[in-house]
Motif scaffolding. Sequence first.
Motif, PDB file in Angstrom:
ATOM      1  N   VAL A 162       0.863  -1.189   0.000  1.00  0.00           N
ATOM      2  CA  VAL A 162       0.000   0.000   0.000  1.00  0.00           C
ATOM      3  C   VAL A 162       0.892   1.228   0.000  1.00  0.00           C
ATOM      4  CG1 VAL A 162      -1.973  -1.040   1.205  1.00  0.00           C
ATOM      5  CG2 VAL A 162      -0.159   0.028   2.532  1.00  0.00           C
ATOM      6  N   THR A 163       0.293   2.360  -0.323  1.00  0.00           N
ATOM      7  CA  THR A 163       1.040   3.610  -0.225  1.00  0.00           C
ATOM      8  C   THR A 163       1.094   4.039   1.237  1.00  0.00           C
ATOM      9  OG1 THR A 163      -0.924   4.998  -0.456  1.00  0.00           O
ATOM     10  CG2 THR A 163       0.213   4.354  -2.507  1.00  0.00           C
ATOM     11  N   GLN A 164       2.054   4.881   1.545  1.00  0.00           N
ATOM     12  CA  GLN A 164       2.165   5.382   2.910  1.00  0.00           C
ATOM     13  C   GLN A 164       0.930   6.220   3.278  1.00  0.00           C
ATOM     14  OE1 GLN A 164       6.063   6.700   3.963  1.00  0.00           O
ATOM     15  NE2 GLN A 164       5.387   7.718   5.828  1.00  0.00           N
ATOM     16  N   GLU A 165       0.389   6.925   2.305  1.00  0.00           N
ATOM     17  CA  GLU A 165      -0.807   7.739   2.555  1.00  0.00           C
ATOM     18  C   GLU A 165      -1.995   6.861   2.950  1.00  0.00           C
ATOM     19  OE1 GLU A 165       2.215   9.743   0.464  1.00  0.00           O
ATOM     20  OE2 GLU A 165       1.127   8.007  -0.289  1.00  0.00           O
ATOM     21  N   LEU A 166      -2.197   5.760   2.214  1.00  0.00           N
ATOM     22  CA  LEU A 166      -3.307   4.865   2.533  1.00  0.00           C
ATOM     23  C   LEU A 166      -3.094   4.208   3.898  1.00  0.00           C
ATOM     24  CD1 LEU A 166      -5.949   3.470   1.855  1.00  0.00           C
ATOM     25  CD2 LEU A 166      -4.655   1.765   0.543  1.00  0.00           C
ATOM     26  N   ALA A 167      -1.873   3.764   4.180  1.00  0.00           N
ATOM     27  CA  ALA A 167      -1.589   3.150   5.479  1.00  0.00           C
ATOM     28  C   ALA A 167      -1.868   4.134   6.617  1.00  0.00           C
ATOM     29  CB  ALA A 167      -0.137   2.664   5.527  1.00  0.00           C
ATOM     30  N   ASN A 168      -1.413   5.373   6.459  1.00  0.00           N
ATOM     31  CA  ASN A 168      -1.676   6.401   7.475  1.00  0.00           C
ATOM     32  C   ASN A 168      -3.171   6.599   7.689  1.00  0.00           C
ATOM     33  OD1 ASN A 168       0.658   7.577   8.731  1.00  0.00           O
ATOM     34  ND2 ASN A 168       1.245   8.372   6.733  1.00  0.00           N
ATOM     35  N   ALA A 169      -3.905   6.727   6.613  1.00  0.00           N
ATOM     36  CA  ALA A 169      -5.352   6.951   6.708  1.00  0.00           C
ATOM     37  C   ALA A 169      -6.036   5.787   7.422  1.00  0.00           C
ATOM     38  CB  ALA A 169      -5.944   7.151   5.317  1.00  0.00           C
ATOM     39  N   ARG A 170      -5.652   4.565   7.086  1.00  0.00           N
ATOM     40  CA  ARG A 170      -6.275   3.395   7.721  1.00  0.00           C
ATOM     41  C   ARG A 170      -5.936   3.311   9.207  1.00  0.00           C
ATOM     42  NH1 ARG A 170      -5.338  -1.453   3.282  1.00  0.00           N
ATOM     43  NH2 ARG A 170      -7.048  -0.876   1.877  1.00  0.00           N
ATOM     44  N   VAL A 171      -4.688   3.568   9.557  1.00  0.00           N
ATOM     45  CA  VAL A 171      -4.294   3.499  10.967  1.00  0.00           C
ATOM     46  C   VAL A 171      -5.011   4.595  11.764  1.00  0.00           C
ATOM     47  CG1 VAL A 171      -2.354   3.727  12.591  1.00  0.00           C
ATOM     48  CG2 VAL A 171      -2.109   2.321  10.532  1.00  0.00           C
ATOM     49  N   GLN A 172      -5.117   5.790  11.194  1.00  0.00           N
ATOM     50  CA  GLN A 172      -5.820   6.888  11.874  1.00  0.00           C
ATOM     51  C   GLN A 172      -7.306   6.584  12.053  1.00  0.00           C
ATOM     52  OE1 GLN A 172      -4.834  10.352   9.540  1.00  0.00           O
ATOM     53  NE2 GLN A 172      -2.768  10.486  10.379  1.00  0.00           N
ATOM     54  N   ALA A 173      -7.881   5.806  11.139  1.00  0.00           N
ATOM     55  CA  ALA A 173      -9.312   5.494  11.198  1.00  0.00           C
ATOM     56  C   ALA A 173      -9.642   4.346  12.151  1.00  0.00           C
ATOM     57  CB  ALA A 173      -9.818   5.154   9.793  1.00  0.00           C
ATOM     58  N   ARG A 174      -8.636   3.665  12.680  1.00  0.00           N
ATOM     59  CA  ARG A 174      -8.895   2.537  13.581  1.00  0.00           C
ATOM     60  C   ARG A 174      -9.603   3.008  14.835  1.00  0.00           C
ATOM     61  NH1 ARG A 174      -2.987  -0.399  13.397  1.00  0.00           N
ATOM     62  NH2 ARG A 174      -3.324  -1.563  11.469  1.00  0.00           N
TER      63      ARG A 174
END
Length: 189
Positions: A120-132
């Motif tokens: 995944v891109t770093q942007e997508l990973a960041n967004a997913r982790v923030q949404a947890r």
Amino acid sequence: MIQVPISVPSPSADHPREALRLIVMGVAGCGKSTLAQHLADALKLTFVEGDQFHPPENIQKMSRGIALDDADRDGWLDRLGVELLSHPGGAVLACSALKRIYRARLRQAIPRLSFVHLSVTQELANARVQARSGGHPFPSSLVASQFATLEDPRGEERVLQLDGASAPSELCAKTIQWIDAQGRQSNAK
């Protein structure tokens, strides 16, 4: 020339089929736990969440925004190997397995271990982790360190590379096709 039929023995108590053990790997937020659970359900295997095997010291360290180092992961990797082997029918593990040495350590413990790497891109990973939702010890501030640590597994034995931005059902289907193409019976319906 006379053709002699060759019989291939089916799995039995005398010759059991080798259990499938699979690790879904990648950085935080790539979707490894989601895909591993889908695969375990589809393949009728045990799902193992690698994060549950971290010792309290690792959880505290991550919760404080401190990245784990190789020494922090040593005992954890050993526990994961033991856990995978404790499921004689096979299992699917969600585990970051970021470095080659971590994957080699797991392969040493488990013969014919296979990996699915979700990119995944770093942007997508960041967004997913923030949404947890609450309860996960991994803060989004550590996502960059995971990308810095990741050693791409392309070219390693028994590794499937997939785009973690795809739908879990699509990733599951592609993984099952790959398992079957390797000559490993997936038992998926």
